[in-house]
Enzyme design. Structure first.
Site, PDB file in Angstrom:
ATOM      1  N   TYR A  96       5.793  -7.458   3.075  1.00 21.34           N
ATOM      2  CA  TYR A  96       6.650  -6.284   2.943  1.00 21.34           C
ATOM      3  C   TYR A  96       7.632  -6.192   4.112  1.00 21.34           C
ATOM      4  O   TYR A  96       8.851  -6.100   3.921  1.00 21.34           O
ATOM      5  CB  TYR A  96       5.810  -5.008   2.857  1.00 21.34           C
TER       6      TYR A  96
ATOM      7  N   ASP B  96       9.709   0.649   9.622  1.00 17.70           N
ATOM      8  CA  ASP B  96       9.020   0.315  10.866  1.00 17.70           C
ATOM      9  C   ASP B  96       8.155  -0.939  10.724  1.00 17.70           C
ATOM     10  O   ASP B  96       7.719  -1.521  11.725  1.00 17.70           O
ATOM     11  CB  ASP B  96       8.151   1.491  11.321  1.00 17.70           C
TER      12      ASP B  96
END
Length: 298
Positions: free
Chosen positions: A133, A107
């Protein structure tokens, strides 16, 4: 089906290997260092190609990843090597061997700036990661789509916890036993996901493949604070969960990462395929605690 599972010794990989075996598939588990697994460094292009040639799998499920979010901000190059180059290497090797690749994403590819009253993100919304990330996972997605357009499945998930390895559920239970108060972020909202639910759905997607991107996460949503409250209450512990802001967390724990404030995902691709039967996160948490900690009754 013969399935090569990378990251097989990790929290998700462990469940995937066990579930594949239970469903009658031939499983070859690969890991970076752990004993008892096929040795594979997915950032090594030549080695990855050779392993896939030797194994000759029908499918690859990539559970290997750099998941240290703060570490990715401090060492973006390594995060990209694992999350982008590693997925790229597997996609190319899968193409050479004419097999499917399912790779797990996150997500964190979304910026989470919609606000809590906005609709959840679907697979067709624009990605806009906030940090290294999420950007490294987004890069891995793009490289897999370009390299293996007809035989890839990208499964985005969120807030993973499971029976094996460190995770939020275990951390909160430990802190709640050690301290009278546990501070937890209350202004980030997402979808807690039990690895056993995720594993089952990944395998179903691999058994009935249709290339594309899927959201695979627990149904419903909550804040980390609400998630922690549920863990403490369902574990029969008496510590008080104290709400703090993401900014307070960053300052207190020296975190360099800006995390999505609202990363709730709708499983639209699964809905369209009639495959969206992920249980509510509360039910999955109950099941996890009952099975893992029966002394507390869940």
């Amino acid at each position: 089906m013969k399935v090569l599972v990378t990251g097989a010794a990790g929290m998700l990989g462990w469940d995937v290997c066990a579930d594949l075996t239970a469903r009658g598939h031939e499983v070859i588990g690969a890991a970076l260092f752990e004993e008892g697994y096929l040795r594979l460094d997915i950032t090594d292009t030549a080695a990855t190609q050779q392993v896939v040639r030797d194994v000759r799998p029908d499918a690859i499920i990539n559970c290997a990843a750099w998941t240290d979010v703060d570490g990715a901000e401090r060492d973006a190059t390594t995060a990209y090597r694992v999350n982008a180059l590693g997925a790229w290497n597997l996609a190319y090797a899968a193409g050479e061997s004419d097999c499917w690749l399912l790779t797990v994403s996150t997500d964190f590819v979304f910026d989470g700036k919609r606000g809590p009253n906005a609709p959840p993100y679907t697979e067709f919304d624009e990605t806009r990661p906030l940090g290294a990330y999420g950007a490294s996972k987004e890069a891995g997605e793009l490289l897999v789509r370009e390299t293996l357009p007809r035989r890839h499945i990208i499964a985005r998930t969120a807030w993973l916890y499971g029976d094996h390895g460190k995770n939020f559920v275990y951390t909160i239970r430990r802190l709640a036993r050690e301290r009278p108060e546990v501070p937890v972020v209350a202004d980030q909202i997402g979808c807690p996901t039990y690895t056993k639910d995720l594993s089952r759905k990944l395998i179903e997607l691999m058994e009935n493949p249709l290339p594309g991107t899927y959201h695979v996460c627990g149904a419903g949503s909550c804040s980390w604070y609400e998630f922690a409250q549920a863990i403490v209450a369902k574990s029969g512990l008496s510590a008080t969960v104290v709400p703090i802001t993401a900014a307070e967390y960053a300052a207190r724990f020296n975190s360099p990462t800006e995390r999505p404030a609202y990363s709730v995902m709708r499983r639209l691709a699964l809905e369209m395929r009639g495959m969206d039967d992920l249980p509510p996160w509360e039910e999955s948490l109950d099941r996890c605690l009952r099975e893992r900690f029966p002394e507390h009754g869940g």
